[in-house]
Design an enzyme around this catalytic site. Sequence first.
Site, PDB file in Angstrom:
ATOM      1  N   TYR A 441       0.770  -1.524   0.223  1.00  0.00           N
ATOM      2  CA  TYR A 441      -0.112   0.399  -0.309  1.00  0.00           C
ATOM      3  C   TYR A 441       1.337   1.372  -0.187  1.00  0.00           C
ATOM      4  O   TYR A 441       2.095   0.979   0.233  1.00  0.00           O
ATOM      5  CB  TYR A 441      -1.099   0.006   0.803  1.00  0.00           C
ATOM      6  CG  TYR A 441      -1.264  -0.073   2.707  1.00  0.00           C
ATOM      7  CD1 TYR A 441       0.631  -0.009   3.050  1.00  0.00           C
ATOM      8  CD2 TYR A 441      -1.872  -0.149   3.421  1.00  0.00           C
ATOM      9  CE1 TYR A 441       0.582   0.174   4.377  1.00  0.00           C
ATOM     10  CE2 TYR A 441      -1.585  -0.682   4.862  1.00  0.00           C
ATOM     11  CZ  TYR A 441      -0.709  -0.110   5.665  1.00  0.00           C
ATOM     12  OH  TYR A 441      -0.501  -0.541   6.779  1.00  0.00           O
ATOM     13  N   GLU A 442       0.366   2.258  -0.417  1.00  0.00           N
ATOM     14  CA  GLU A 442       0.686   3.769  -0.739  1.00  0.00           C
ATOM     15  C   GLU A 442       1.924   3.953  -1.807  1.00  0.00           C
ATOM     16  O   GLU A 442       3.026   4.394  -1.147  1.00  0.00           O
ATOM     17  CB  GLU A 442       1.206   4.549   0.551  1.00  0.00           C
ATOM     18  CG  GLU A 442       0.677   4.275   2.056  1.00  0.00           C
ATOM     19  CD  GLU A 442      -0.540   5.049   1.756  1.00  0.00           C
ATOM     20  OE1 GLU A 442      -0.510   5.847   0.450  1.00  0.00           O
ATOM     21  OE2 GLU A 442      -1.533   4.739   2.531  1.00  0.00           O
ATOM     22  N   GLY A 443       2.177   3.016  -2.537  1.00  0.00           N
ATOM     23  CA  GLY A 443       2.853   2.725  -3.737  1.00  0.00           C
ATOM     24  C   GLY A 443       3.499   1.239  -3.366  1.00  0.00           C
ATOM     25  O   GLY A 443       4.051   1.359  -2.356  1.00  0.00           O
ATOM     26  N   GLN A 448       7.930   2.288  -6.048  1.00  0.00           N
ATOM     27  CA  GLN A 448       8.768   3.256  -5.347  1.00  0.00           C
ATOM     28  C   GLN A 448       9.635   3.929  -5.704  1.00  0.00           C
ATOM     29  O   GLN A 448      10.499   5.031  -6.203  1.00  0.00           O
ATOM     30  CB  GLN A 448       9.029   3.670  -3.582  1.00  0.00           C
ATOM     31  CG  GLN A 448       7.797   3.067  -3.362  1.00  0.00           C
ATOM     32  CD  GLN A 448       6.905   4.534  -2.736  1.00  0.00           C
ATOM     33  OE1 GLN A 448       7.788   5.418  -3.273  1.00  0.00           O
ATOM     34  NE2 GLN A 448       5.665   4.295  -2.833  1.00  0.00           N
TER      35      GLN A 448
END
Lengths: 600, 600
Positions: A441-443, A448
Amino acid sequence: MPSYTSPLRDINFVFKDLLGFEKLYAKYPQSKDKMTSEIVEQYLEVASDFCENELLPLNAIGDQQGCKVQNGIVTTPDGFKEAYQKYVELGFPSLTGNEEYGGQGFPSLLWIAISEILTSTNWAWGMYPGLSHGAMSTIESHGTDEQKEKYLTNLISGIWTGTMCLTESHAGSDLGLIRTKAVPNQDGSYSITGEKIFISAGEHDLSENIIHIVLARLPDAPLGTKGISLFIVPKFNLDTDGNIAERNGVVCSALEHKMGIHGNATCVLNFDNAKGFLIGPENRGLNCMFTFMNAARIGTAIQGLAASETAYQGALTYAKERLAMRSISGIKNPDLPADPIIVHAPVRNMLLTQKVFAEGSRALAYYLSTYVDIADLSTDELEQKNAEDKLALLTPIAKAFMTELGVESAKHGMQVFGGHGYISEHGMEQIARDVRISTLYEGTTEIQAVDLLVRKIIGSKGNLLLLLTDEIKNFLNMNQGNNITQPMLSKLEQVVNQWIDLTEDLQNKVTNNLDEVGAAAVDYLYFSGYAVFAYLWAKMAVIAQEKIEQGTKDEFYFAKVSTAQFYFERILPRTLMHAALIQANSDSLYSLSPELFKFD
Amino acid sequence: MPSYTSPLRDINFVFKDLLGFEKLYAKYPQSKDKMTSEIVEQYLEVASDFCENELLPLNAIGDQQGCKVQNGIVTTPDGFKEAYQKYVELGFPSLTGNEEYGGQGFPSLLWIAISEILTSTNWAWGMYPGLSHGAMSTIESHGTDEQKEKYLTNLISGIWTGTMCLTESHAGSDLGLIRTKAVPNQDGSYSITGEKIFISAGEHDLSENIIHIVLARLPDAPLGTKGISLFIVPKFNLDTDGNIAERNGVVCSALEHKMGIHGNATCVLNFDNAKGFLIGPENRGLNCMFTFMNAARIGTAIQGLAASETAYQGALTYAKERLAMRSISGIKNPDLPADPIIVHAPVRNMLLTQKVFAEGSRALAYYLSTYVDIADLSTDELEQKNAEDKLALLTPIAKAFMTELGVESAKHGMQVFGGHGYISEHGMEQIARDVRISTLYEGTTEIQAVDLLVRKIIGSKGNLLLLLTDEIKNFLNMNQGNNITQPMLSKLEQVVNQWIDLTEDLQNKVTNNLDEVGAAAVDYLYFSGYAVFAYLWAKMAVIAQEKIEQGTKDEFYFAKVSTAQFYFERILPRTLMHAALIQANSDSLYSLSPELFKFD
């Protein structure tokens, strides 16, 4: 359940010795009187007490019970609600909140340290206040005064919580594809319709109201990422006095069944003509989200740190107690039927790996969050710009690298326990399941990596990197080292020079072979992570060694130097592989057509 | 649930092209008429049908329902019992069984291939027949004729199943510490008393009777590993005609709650004066177990292969369908709103990593099991000795390396799915949970590493290694390669020479620094794994390239060569790190006392 004690001694070291936090925050009027040793220590102690005594006992319960949904009503596991009440009473939700709206106005460094302990003791529970922080910072940065008055006050006090509603089932990393619609109403509000998935803390019984921050498209908005706007959608509408009124058109239609973080409600949310309010400019929703996304990435990095730390603590306790075999170099405990497994090299190697991951991650996360604060507090443009640039560079590294280390540390934790590591009651497998969300999650790690290499490094023509490597070279110039630290400093110098060289090579490939750049991204990210860790470990070793030379008897500093040596001798060589892969030919990566991948 | 199709094309390649199985097995009278293409293909097709249609649909159900225990009675998930009946009707339990006792007498290679498919479609279910194989081979190797008649016949037919009861709560890797007692009775039987844990398939509802093979101590047995004997303990005693009589004193007191393999019953078994029968000589139980343990390790290696394959297949299907972003080097599918994620370098890299892991693991496991068969079938002492030596060397490598690759492949599978990888319905997280047991049971990766380096390599003064490297050098001498394969062969030559050099270095350290040997063990194991894979991938590339030069149009061979190139370009460089760590200073590994590991 694995044993856990807040690592206050090491947190103290990072705050004082590594970051010199008092001096740092004394520069800014808003933080001068807040960030004193006395206050910080008091807050950390209260937080530790709360986390160890209230949250830790709920961790396994939350995992076993999970959340339940019936007719749109979500029930959290036993004790979660009461713990949240206590958390509100202790005033934690308001910690970093704007003082105009009832907040305590602390810089984020203190929150980051507290959220490490929250996550270490109960990851799933910690996500409820974590998501609120995201909603608060979005409203704080982009809301009107009226919106702040209406929503921020109750979020800061903690009687309401917040969420971030981005993902749709077909649109995760690529938010440009989202379809949720926002149609303007006569009264200036909007009707929001669509389905969002993976909404953490999207519905629950902890707070009176839930304030959703929702990405949606206005009618006739441009396609892709430039046609997305941001809306506030409360679970309960507010009357003209700002009190809770009728239920809004947003309902939790299902909870996801997940590998871990069972105590957190991961919701499918249906918006059916829900009343929403535009926040920030039309079609600039994604830009407004960047503030939140960067904060969320640092928050996720902290979760990686928490997993490294808790897996380490659990494994260490077990490795000191569990007896099996004799040491390869001779019996260590002749009075016992076997030696404790901490004597065995592979076990020690895993424990020390976990230790350098946890302590290195703490150093990186806290160091990074001083830049969040400087960017916020400073009025010096140059200083602010430097902080923002460092954040831009280090955030994807911290997010991806620290969560991957958390996954690795959790794996070592299970390995140290042997077969018992697989059994739920020992708690190590829960850490391994919980932490697996953090590289997704969050990329994802891979996203990233592309952000780091393509957007940040190549996008800045390498300048963002040079800003950091200049800082490191400056540190090297100021510290020649002694017989203990010099070998580490010299390895740091090598790896930094190699980092610069590899980056130049990649920049040269941009014009003739972009595919090779893509192929190098993930290894470049790992290389960067180990290089940043080398910097921080060298710095910590120099500081600790100074204390030793000044005559300290505190064994903490001896252990710190020894742990740093382990990092340079037995972890940093991983860069050899990543450097080779960054430079490796990538033809074989692209030569197979999708049809040739598999034959039945 | 992720999609899965038995990889019959690749299995066929390994059997025929890599191993030349028909010629190999034609040498031995017992296998000559059995191991023909026609028979093998037919068996594999029947097995694939059964696994894809009966076991695969039960995989997620088994995970969700798990096993239940009430008053010692264990219920398996819905459909498990019926599937087992079908499996028995199809005659699979008897596949490798001794023909004197109703078996079909096939060599283990065929069983290994079938058990890959069993495990790929339903790991937890596959463990029930898997454990029976352990019990069968133990009785076959060490039982008396009477014991074989009484127990083996019904195990081979499959109407009974078997288990292996080794572990106690305080004694896992170190079996010398076990406490279960065996007291001789007047009638020549023994009364077995003690508690065993982690007994896979220890109690269930699939079969009429369960035959436990139990490690226990005779009264006054020597301390440690030299005082352990082996017993047959049936769940139901037998009357004089060999029919099931009264219940024996062995009861399942609990099932473990585990991270995965929920469909398999992991039992705590209480033996309370249970009637047992000595198998093999007194106090030689551990020696008798080695046969089983080696087979179990190869079986576990197969499980690692299965995870690599299933995670690969699931991820590949998703990566072709899921749309997100555009390729870094330009739009690939202009008609779609985004490109399928298989175009992105980090995704391709993960998929190809999974592919080389799965296909390389298959090659290694099948190659290894030809030595199991040669050791068993050959009457030529030299050939037999060579097979046994290769097994001794390669078994710990295959067990540890292939399971670690399975763990890594499962991780990539989840990463390719992004957030959806964390959600149970997609099945990727189940693979990641199931596979985590494989690096723990049958000896952890770390235990295998010490077995390899200390017992096998140093214990043989390096001779076991030279036996394999001579085979590889012979292969290199026979194959000069062309412009496609020569770069791979030259990398193989380098890595093999480095393997030999590193081994010599380590042998030299034995006299002056055993601790450094221990410190190097895990990296030595990984280095060995990648080196063995380099051999097999080079061999597969040479074979496939020959087919291409002979004019084949079969795209399978082109894909094989390309995949081999990926292995040499983008996986083999991992050995750089492991080589550096094998040679790294290990002072920092030993310098901290246990007290200095953590400070609160």
